[in-house]
Design an enzyme around this catalytic site. Structure first.
Site, short mmCIF file in Angstrom:
data_model
loop_
_atom_site.label_atom_id
_atom_site.label_comp_id
_atom_site.label_asym_id
_atom_site.label_seq_id
_atom_site.Cartn_x
_atom_site.Cartn_y
_atom_site.Cartn_z
N ASP A 115 4.83 7.17 6.25
CA ASP A 115 4.30 6.85 4.93
C ASP A 115 3.73 8.13 4.32
O ASP A 115 2.96 8.84 4.98
CB ASP A 115 3.19 5.80 5.02
CG ASP A 115 3.72 4.42 5.37
OD1 ASP A 115 4.96 4.28 5.52
OD2 ASP A 115 2.91 3.49 5.51
N ASP A 172 7.64 -8.46 2.05
CA ASP A 172 6.34 -8.38 2.70
C ASP A 172 5.60 -9.68 2.39
O ASP A 172 5.39 -9.99 1.21
CB ASP A 172 5.54 -7.19 2.19
CG ASP A 172 6.33 -5.88 2.29
OD1 ASP A 172 7.24 -5.81 3.13
OD2 ASP A 172 6.02 -4.95 1.53
#
Length: 256
Positions: free
Chosen positions: A8, A130
């Site tokens: 990330d 998600d």
């Protein structure tokens, strides 16, 4: 089962969040390329990169950093975070990204997915879902969609999408074990190829997920557990090798 390390990127650095909370951000390395090389040296066959800045702003501010990683490594890289237009997708795929992950746009702009599937092979476009308690979260996990996770997957399947990256948000970054039952339920209802994500903590989690191959779960993305060295083989590399050389010309890298 394919194991995919995650990177990330926030403010140009390699970070990890806890349940997507930007106030709970930990920086692991200043240079994401160095992190990519470490994972490749530890035998990664693919990398999963998320541009957190783009997810927040829609601006691909880490594009050049991601380009460096793609050009340096000899393995496929999949990229997500803030990809909201066909032009964004084209820029990444033209640059050499292996596949692009469409997140919130699958809910807010499904016609984008339909358009992409007319242009690119299904292997190039995947959708990330998600979810919390079976409900997809969008826009940086700040809003809920008005449908169930498996319903969104089925809509994407009807458009030609073949793979879903499924994240159980309640487990993400917590190091408290994978959301096995939620992943199993989703995969059985979706009837698609599934990459599991969120909460993998140890080898037992991987063994459990491997038991879901019957319903399409064939790969897993691992983040914080790798960064916190939760797997014994990592201790061997870090403690007994004479340092991990970050020479960008290491043997598996492409020659410039």
């Amino acid at each position: 089962m394919l194991i995919i390390p995650a990177i990330d990127i926030k403010d140009g650095k390699c970070v990890r969040l806890t349940r997507g909370d930007f106030s709970q951000q930990k920086i692991y390395l200043d240079n994401p390329l160095d992190m990519a090389i470490i994972w490749r040296k530890q035998n990664a066959k693919m990398l999963h990169i998320v541009d957190l800045d783009a997810a927040l702003t829609g601006e691909m501010v880490n594009f050049e950093r991601i380009r460096q990683i793609v050009e340096e490594l000899d393995i496929p890289v999949q990229v997500g975070g803030g990809i909201r237009s066909a032009d964004d997708v084209k820029r990444y795929l033209d640059m050499g990204v292996g596949r692009v992950v469409i997140g919130s746009a699958a809910v807010t702009n499904p016609e984008l997915v339909r358009e992409l599937m007319k242009t690119w092979r299904a292997s190039k476009i995947v959708v990330g879902i998600d979810a919390v308690n079976g409900v997809p979260k969008i826009k940086g996990w700040t809003e809920s969609a008005n449908l169930k996770d498996f319903e969104l997957a089925q809509r994407m399947k009807d458009m030609g999408i073949e793979r879903i990256i499924y994240t159980d948000i309640t487990r993400d970054g917590m190091l408290q074990g994978v959301g096995y039952e939620t992943t199993r339920r989703f995969a059985e209802l979706a009837g698609m190829k599934v990459t599991a994500s969120g909460g993998v903590t140890n080898s037992e989690d991987l063994r459990r997920l491997a038991g879901l191959q019957y319903c399409g779960v064939d790969s897993v993305i691992i983040g914080k557990a790798f960064y916190e060295c939760n797997f014994p083989c990592q201790e061997l590399w870090y403690n007994f090798e004479e340092g991990i050389c970050l020479d960008h010309n290491f043997s598996t890298a492409r020659k410039r």
